[in-house]
Structure formats: C-alpha cells, structure tokens
Design a protein around this motif. Structure first.
Motif, PDB file in Angstrom:
ATOM      1  N   THR A   1       8.581  -2.367  -5.558  1.00  0.00           N
ATOM      2  CA  THR A   1       7.036  -2.126  -5.901  1.00  0.00           C
ATOM      3  C   THR A   1       6.683  -0.803  -5.494  1.00  0.00           C
ATOM      4  O   THR A   1       5.550  -0.248  -5.860  1.00  0.00           O
ATOM      5  CB  THR A   1       6.317  -2.993  -4.651  1.00  0.00           C
ATOM      6  OG1 THR A   1       6.380  -2.298  -3.729  1.00  0.00           O
ATOM      7  CG2 THR A   1       6.774  -4.334  -4.761  1.00  0.00           C
ATOM      8  N   THR A   2       7.555   0.346  -5.056  1.00  0.00           N
ATOM      9  CA  THR A   2       6.940   1.400  -4.577  1.00  0.00           C
ATOM     10  C   THR A   2       8.163   2.586  -5.016  1.00  0.00           C
ATOM     11  O   THR A   2       9.260   2.352  -4.771  1.00  0.00           O
ATOM     12  CB  THR A   2       6.728   1.758  -3.085  1.00  0.00           C
ATOM     13  OG1 THR A   2       6.052   2.837  -2.926  1.00  0.00           O
ATOM     14  CG2 THR A   2       7.509   1.364  -2.113  1.00  0.00           C
ATOM     15  N   ARG A   3       7.903   3.855  -5.262  1.00  0.00           N
ATOM     16  CA  ARG A   3       8.646   4.811  -5.432  1.00  0.00           C
ATOM     17  C   ARG A   3       8.958   5.616  -3.993  1.00  0.00           C
ATOM     18  O   ARG A   3       9.670   6.530  -3.933  1.00  0.00           O
ATOM     19  CB  ARG A   3       8.358   5.795  -6.490  1.00  0.00           C
ATOM     20  CG  ARG A   3       8.060   5.126  -7.859  1.00  0.00           C
ATOM     21  CD  ARG A   3       7.277   6.143  -8.790  1.00  0.00           C
ATOM     22  NE  ARG A   3       8.266   7.201  -9.291  1.00  0.00           N
ATOM     23  CZ  ARG A   3       8.645   7.294 -10.474  1.00  0.00           C
ATOM     24  NH1 ARG A   3       8.504   6.699 -11.276  1.00  0.00           N
ATOM     25  NH2 ARG A   3       9.525   8.587 -10.535  1.00  0.00           N
TER      26      ARG A   3
ATOM     27  N   VAL B   1      -8.166   1.255   2.804  1.00  0.00           N
ATOM     28  CA  VAL B   1      -6.688   2.013   2.871  1.00  0.00           C
ATOM     29  C   VAL B   1      -6.763   3.496   2.611  1.00  0.00           C
ATOM     30  O   VAL B   1      -6.192   4.439   3.043  1.00  0.00           O
ATOM     31  CB  VAL B   1      -5.724   1.139   2.303  1.00  0.00           C
ATOM     32  CG1 VAL B   1      -4.466   1.843   2.232  1.00  0.00           C
ATOM     33  CG2 VAL B   1      -5.567  -0.252   3.214  1.00  0.00           C
ATOM     34  N   LYS B   2      -7.263   3.740   1.241  1.00  0.00           N
ATOM     35  CA  LYS B   2      -7.352   4.946   0.697  1.00  0.00           C
ATOM     36  C   LYS B   2      -8.037   5.789   1.193  1.00  0.00           C
ATOM     37  O   LYS B   2      -7.583   6.965   1.433  1.00  0.00           O
ATOM     38  CB  LYS B   2      -7.972   4.647  -0.844  1.00  0.00           C
ATOM     39  CG  LYS B   2      -7.010   4.140  -1.728  1.00  0.00           C
ATOM     40  CD  LYS B   2      -7.341   3.997  -3.099  1.00  0.00           C
ATOM     41  CE  LYS B   2      -6.601   3.399  -4.067  1.00  0.00           C
ATOM     42  NZ  LYS B   2      -6.744   3.530  -5.408  1.00  0.00           N
ATOM     43  N   SER B   3      -9.203   5.468   1.689  1.00  0.00           N
ATOM     44  CA  SER B   3     -10.091   6.473   2.541  1.00  0.00           C
ATOM     45  C   SER B   3      -9.382   7.019   3.975  1.00  0.00           C
ATOM     46  O   SER B   3      -9.545   7.994   4.176  1.00  0.00           O
ATOM     47  CB  SER B   3     -11.832   6.485   2.668  1.00  0.00           C
ATOM     48  OG  SER B   3     -11.668   5.164   3.245  1.00  0.00           O
ATOM     49  N   ALA B   4      -8.541   5.916   4.624  1.00  0.00           N
ATOM     50  CA  ALA B   4      -8.047   6.093   5.856  1.00  0.00           C
ATOM     51  C   ALA B   4      -6.922   7.183   5.494  1.00  0.00           C
ATOM     52  O   ALA B   4      -6.748   7.969   6.488  1.00  0.00           O
ATOM     53  CB  ALA B   4      -7.586   4.743   6.406  1.00  0.00           C
ATOM     54  N   VAL B   5      -6.205   6.940   4.381  1.00  0.00           N
ATOM     55  CA  VAL B   5      -5.022   7.989   4.117  1.00  0.00           C
ATOM     56  C   VAL B   5      -5.553   9.311   4.056  1.00  0.00           C
ATOM     57  O   VAL B   5      -5.198  10.215   4.364  1.00  0.00           O
ATOM     58  CB  VAL B   5      -4.263   7.692   3.119  1.00  0.00           C
ATOM     59  CG1 VAL B   5      -3.050   8.467   2.641  1.00  0.00           C
ATOM     60  CG2 VAL B   5      -3.368   6.161   3.300  1.00  0.00           C
TER      61      VAL B   5
ATOM     62  N   ASP C   1       0.089  -9.508   1.075  1.00  0.00           N
ATOM     63  CA  ASP C   1      -0.136  -8.764   0.043  1.00  0.00           C
ATOM     64  C   ASP C   1       0.544  -7.391   0.214  1.00  0.00           C
ATOM     65  O   ASP C   1      -0.153  -6.307   0.338  1.00  0.00           O
ATOM     66  CB  ASP C   1      -1.617  -8.402   0.095  1.00  0.00           C
ATOM     67  CG  ASP C   1      -2.077  -7.772  -1.276  1.00  0.00           C
ATOM     68  OD1 ASP C   1      -1.211  -7.669  -2.226  1.00  0.00           O
ATOM     69  OD2 ASP C   1      -3.126  -7.149  -1.355  1.00  0.00           O
ATOM     70  N   LEU C   2       1.599  -7.467   0.781  1.00  0.00           N
ATOM     71  CA  LEU C   2       2.422  -6.025   0.898  1.00  0.00           C
ATOM     72  C   LEU C   2       2.526  -5.242  -0.317  1.00  0.00           C
ATOM     73  O   LEU C   2       2.113  -3.966  -0.129  1.00  0.00           O
ATOM     74  CB  LEU C   2       3.995  -6.294   1.339  1.00  0.00           C
ATOM     75  CG  LEU C   2       3.723  -6.713   3.111  1.00  0.00           C
ATOM     76  CD1 LEU C   2       5.473  -7.156   3.285  1.00  0.00           C
ATOM     77  CD2 LEU C   2       3.243  -5.956   3.875  1.00  0.00           C
ATOM     78  N   LYS C   3       2.650  -5.671  -1.402  1.00  0.00           N
ATOM     79  CA  LYS C   3       2.564  -4.833  -2.694  1.00  0.00           C
ATOM     80  C   LYS C   3       1.117  -4.175  -2.867  1.00  0.00           C
ATOM     81  O   LYS C   3       1.299  -2.950  -3.320  1.00  0.00           O
ATOM     82  CB  LYS C   3       2.998  -5.821  -3.812  1.00  0.00           C
ATOM     83  CG  LYS C   3       3.028  -4.933  -5.228  1.00  0.00           C
ATOM     84  CD  LYS C   3       3.521  -6.103  -6.486  1.00  0.00           C
ATOM     85  CE  LYS C   3       3.547  -5.255  -7.669  1.00  0.00           C
ATOM     86  NZ  LYS C   3       4.054  -6.555  -8.809  1.00  0.00           N
ATOM     87  N   GLY C   4       0.135  -4.854  -2.770  1.00  0.00           N
ATOM     88  CA  GLY C   4      -1.130  -4.475  -2.791  1.00  0.00           C
ATOM     89  C   GLY C   4      -1.334  -3.358  -1.905  1.00  0.00           C
ATOM     90  O   GLY C   4      -2.061  -2.152  -2.280  1.00  0.00           O
ATOM     91  N   GLU C   5      -1.066  -3.555  -0.756  1.00  0.00           N
ATOM     92  CA  GLU C   5      -1.334  -2.536   0.626  1.00  0.00           C
ATOM     93  C   GLU C   5      -0.367  -1.301   0.200  1.00  0.00           C
ATOM     94  O   GLU C   5      -1.110  -0.320   0.551  1.00  0.00           O
ATOM     95  CB  GLU C   5      -0.892  -3.445   1.747  1.00  0.00           C
ATOM     96  CG  GLU C   5      -1.810  -4.560   2.076  1.00  0.00           C
ATOM     97  CD  GLU C   5      -2.864  -4.231   2.945  1.00  0.00           C
ATOM     98  OE1 GLU C   5      -3.916  -3.646   2.604  1.00  0.00           O
ATOM     99  OE2 GLU C   5      -3.045  -4.624   4.054  1.00  0.00           O
ATOM    100  N   ILE C   6       0.753  -1.378  -0.020  1.00  0.00           N
ATOM    101  CA  ILE C   6       1.576  -0.408  -0.391  1.00  0.00           C
ATOM    102  C   ILE C   6       1.097   0.395  -1.387  1.00  0.00           C
ATOM    103  O   ILE C   6       1.316   1.736  -1.624  1.00  0.00           O
ATOM    104  CB  ILE C   6       3.002  -0.809  -0.529  1.00  0.00           C
ATOM    105  CG1 ILE C   6       3.810  -1.348   0.988  1.00  0.00           C
ATOM    106  CG2 ILE C   6       3.779   0.442  -1.172  1.00  0.00           C
ATOM    107  CD1 ILE C   6       4.901  -2.087   0.854  1.00  0.00           C
ATOM    108  N   GLY C   7       0.658  -0.106  -2.335  1.00  0.00           N
ATOM    109  CA  GLY C   7       0.065   0.353  -3.533  1.00  0.00           C
ATOM    110  C   GLY C   7      -1.042   1.243  -3.519  1.00  0.00           C
ATOM    111  O   GLY C   7      -1.031   2.551  -3.974  1.00  0.00           O
ATOM    112  N   LYS C   8      -2.056   0.811  -2.361  1.00  0.00           N
ATOM    113  CA  LYS C   8      -3.039   1.575  -2.249  1.00  0.00           C
ATOM    114  C   LYS C   8      -2.551   2.750  -1.332  1.00  0.00           C
ATOM    115  O   LYS C   8      -3.058   3.930  -1.701  1.00  0.00           O
ATOM    116  CB  LYS C   8      -4.042   0.823  -1.332  1.00  0.00           C
ATOM    117  CG  LYS C   8      -4.886  -0.409  -2.038  1.00  0.00           C
ATOM    118  CD  LYS C   8      -5.882  -0.869  -1.124  1.00  0.00           C
ATOM    119  CE  LYS C   8      -5.706  -2.490  -1.282  1.00  0.00           C
ATOM    120  NZ  LYS C   8      -6.254  -3.370  -0.196  1.00  0.00           N
ATOM    121  N   ALA C   9      -1.642   2.350  -0.513  1.00  0.00           N
ATOM    122  CA  ALA C   9      -1.097   3.829   0.385  1.00  0.00           C
ATOM    123  C   ALA C   9      -0.617   4.721  -0.644  1.00  0.00           C
ATOM    124  O   ALA C   9      -0.957   5.844  -0.343  1.00  0.00           O
ATOM    125  CB  ALA C   9      -0.270   3.118   1.826  1.00  0.00           C
TER     126      ALA C   9
END
Ligand code: DX5
Ligand code: ZN
Length: 228
Positions: free
Chosen positions: A59-61, A208-212, A17-25
């Motif tokens: 999937t990401t900018r 992921v979000k709270s870790a960032v 789920d790289l797309k999902g993980e990258i999206g969260k980050a």
C-alpha cells in the motif's frame, strides 16, 4: 544539516484502516512507517506480524521500519525480511553479541538495514563499538515497550550523545521512540536524533495530515535554530 525523518507508528493508528492511515501519513510527507511488533512476552501487548507487513508493503512506497519487541528475534527476521521490511530493529536485551554480525549479514544480503534497540533502563552494551560495522541504526526507547500514548522519559536523552560519540566518525541513524510529540520534538532533535517515531501524536490527534505537517514544521525550525 541532514533532514530529520518522521516515522509515524501505526501501533497508534486505526488497525481496521491501516491502508487509509498510512496513505494520509505518506501524502503529508512522512519519511517512513514504523511498525511495532509486540509478542506478549518481551512486551506486554500483542500487535502485528509478518502478514501485516506484507499487506501494508503493497500500500505504500515508504520504507517500512520494523521494530521487533519480541523474544528470540533471530527466529523471525527471515519472515519479516521476505514480507518486505526495510529496517529490522532487534532489542539488545534479547540478542547476544555473537548474533549481531550474523543478523547483519542476513539483512544486508537483501540490501536492508539492521537496528539495535535499547529499553529506557538498558545501557549501551559494552560490545557496541566493536560491532559498529554491523549496525545501521540505534533505537532508543523513551517509554517501556508495548503501548502507544505513554509519557516521554527525558532521562534517556544522554544516551543519544553517548551513542553518537561511540559511533563517530561512522554514520549511524539515531532513532528516538516513545512519547514524542510536537512539543518535545525540539529537545530530541537538539540531542542529535535523526529519526523521530511518533504514534499517538500523529494518529490520535484527529487529523493525521496536519499532525505530520506540524511535526515537520517544528523539526525544521529546530534544525534552522541549531545551524544558525
Ligand atoms: C512502544 C513503541 C512505540 C510507540 C510509539 O511500545 O515501540 O513505537 O508505540 O507510540 P507513541 O508515540 O504514542 O509513544
Ligand atoms: Zn517502536
């Protein structure tokens, strides 16, 4: 003081789920995505290649910060460039001085950046200063290459100051990679790092979000203390 960037390493993410993980980050405010390429030869693990970079590019900018932990990187730089890498970092242990300006030319022709990486036991090469004009970034590994979730080796920190001193007055990005978490980030920021890579402390902490966010808070607090 300039913003210190956060580069989550997807080696520690869920590869299904790289797309999902990258999206969260990305939505949490990560500054770039760190892509660890291990070949089972230079590093004792096999991870991902240009096809993965091409897929995640869509999937990401965020800039893709590609760390080649591979032998003979010059054979693969073209593939990683056309796949959409923004920074390509090669290891000094496997490139010769005469290759540096050539690699830099190839990469900068595409408006992308070249990084040079050092394993924990590798000193700054004697030819570093005379090739400074070709180099955009130095990556200092604080773990042996290959796997996420290893312990940070603080003995690499003096190399940060040494690189910055050799580079002065030129601006160079100083990326620290390996074993970085919300607890040791302050000492790394204080040493002068401008990019912090973080794998397990972003993708293996549950959220992921709270870790960032936590990493951002710790970094910004440290920068305020330094400038006070
Ligand atoms: C080491 C890699 C690192 C590492 C980061 O092989 O270059 O990017 O996976 O992961 P953590 O932060 O978990 O050490
Ligand atoms: Zn890395």
């Amino acid at each position: 003081m300039n913003r210190v960037k956060i580069a989550p390493s997807i080696l520690a993410a869920d590869h299904a789920d790289l797309k999902g993980e990258i999206g969260k980050a990305e939505s949490a405010g990560a500054d770039m995505i760190h892509v660890d390429v291990a070949d089972g030869h230079f590093a004792p693990n096999i991870s991902m290649g240009p096809d993965t970079v091409r897929s995640i590019r869509a999937t990401t900018r965020l800039p893709l910060d590609v760390h080649l932990m591979i032998s003979e990187p010059e054979k693969f730089v073209g593939s990683f460039l056309s796949a959409g890498s923004d920074i390509i970092t090669v290891h000094t242990e496997v490139v010769e001085e005469k290759q540096v300006s050539k690699l830099s030319k190839t990469i900068r022709e595409q408006d992308k950046k070249l990084g040079l990486a050092l394993k924990p036991s590798t000193p700054i090469p004697p030819w570093f200063k005379s090739n400074l004009a070709s180099i955009d970034l130095v990556l200092i590994l604080a773990v042996n290459p290959g796997f996420p979730g290893q312990r940070f080796m603080p003995e690499v920190l003096p190399k940060v100051g040494q690189v910055l001193e050799l580079a002065h007055p030129a601006h160079i990005e100083l990326e620290l990679d390996g074993g970085i978490d919300q607890g040791n980030a302050p000492v790394i920021v204080r040493a002068g790092a401008t990019i912090l890579v973080a794998g397990a402390s972003i993708f293996r902490k549950g959220d992921v979000k709270s870790a960032v966010h936590e990493m951002r808070t710790v970094i910004d607090r440290t920068l305020q203390e330094v400038s006070a």
